[in-house]
Design a protein around this motif. Structure first.
Motif: not given
Lengths: 111, 114
Positions: A17-33
């Motif tokens: 099966e496929n797995a999906t996970m989500n990430c939320s953040y609060k302020t402007s970012i340069n990058n996300l890892q």
């Protein structure tokens, strides 16, 4: 705090099966890892997406970034038992040499 | 390359004791950092360094000291251990600024303060 929040906190799926996970953040970012942590081990880098990118692929991993919603998702396709681990997003702000990690999604892939 | 190494792997301290957690990397990375991870939580940055002789505070620096006299080593000192410092400690390094490069993590030190 800039700390990201992953959703769901835990996810259990069958192999294949496929797995999906989500990430939320609060302020402007340069990058996300995204990082993976096997039980009792250190973190391993999976993928980096820059703020001007919308989607990135690496093998069975697909990451999307929506800066207007301040959110990212990690999709693992055709999951394997070996994908069982905790997955963390980490955000990096502009002009700061710091990472902010979320609390993680614990993925269990049943054989 | 050994990558990022940490010693010891496990440590038990009594309240008030001091100790140093060792971290070393053999990749000639400029950026090194220390995190702590508490149960059910993500990593929180304690201190970081962008090069030899340069260190700065992260999110949770109180009770910890660092120094960076060489590129390879970045020890973390607990001045007077408290039960609230019971945690797993990770050291990480990256080639340049931590915000734009992949970080490589050590295996961690599990610290218990009684």
């Amino acid at each position: 705090s800039q700390q990201g929040e992953e959703d769901p906190q835990a996810l259990s799926i069958q192999e294949g099966e496929n797995a999906t996970m989500n990430c939320s953040y609060k302020t402007s970012i340069n990058n996300l890892q995204w990082y993976r942590q096997n039980s009792g081990r250190g973190l391993v880098h999976l993928i980096l997406i820059r703020s001007n990118e919308r989607e990135k692929h690496s093998g069975r991993l697909r990451v999307t970034l929506d800066t207007s919603k301040k959110s990212s998702s990690l999709l693992i396709t055709a999951s394997r038992a070996a994908d069982t681990a905790s997955y963390f997003c980490a955000t990096a702000l502009y002009n700061f040499n710091k990472f902010y990690f979320g609390s993680g999604t614990k993925l269990n892939v049943k054989p | 390359n050994a990558g990022v190494t940490q010693t010891p792997k496990f440590q038990v301290l009594k309240t008030g004791q001091s100790m140093t957690l060792q971290c070393a990397q053999d990749m000639n990375h400029e950026y090194m950092s220390w995190y702590r991870q508490d149960p059910g939580m993500g990593l929180r940055l304690i201190h970081y360094s962008v090069g030899a002789g340069i260190t700065d505070q992260g999110e949770v620096p109180n009770g910890y000291n660092v120094s960076r006299s060489t590129t390879e080593d970045f020890p973390l000192r607990l001045l007077s251990a408290a039960p609230s410092q019971t945690s797993v400690y990770f050291c990480a390094s990256s080639l340049t600024s931590g915000s734009t490069d992949t970080q490589y993590f050590g295996p961690g030190t599990r610290l218990t303060v009684l």
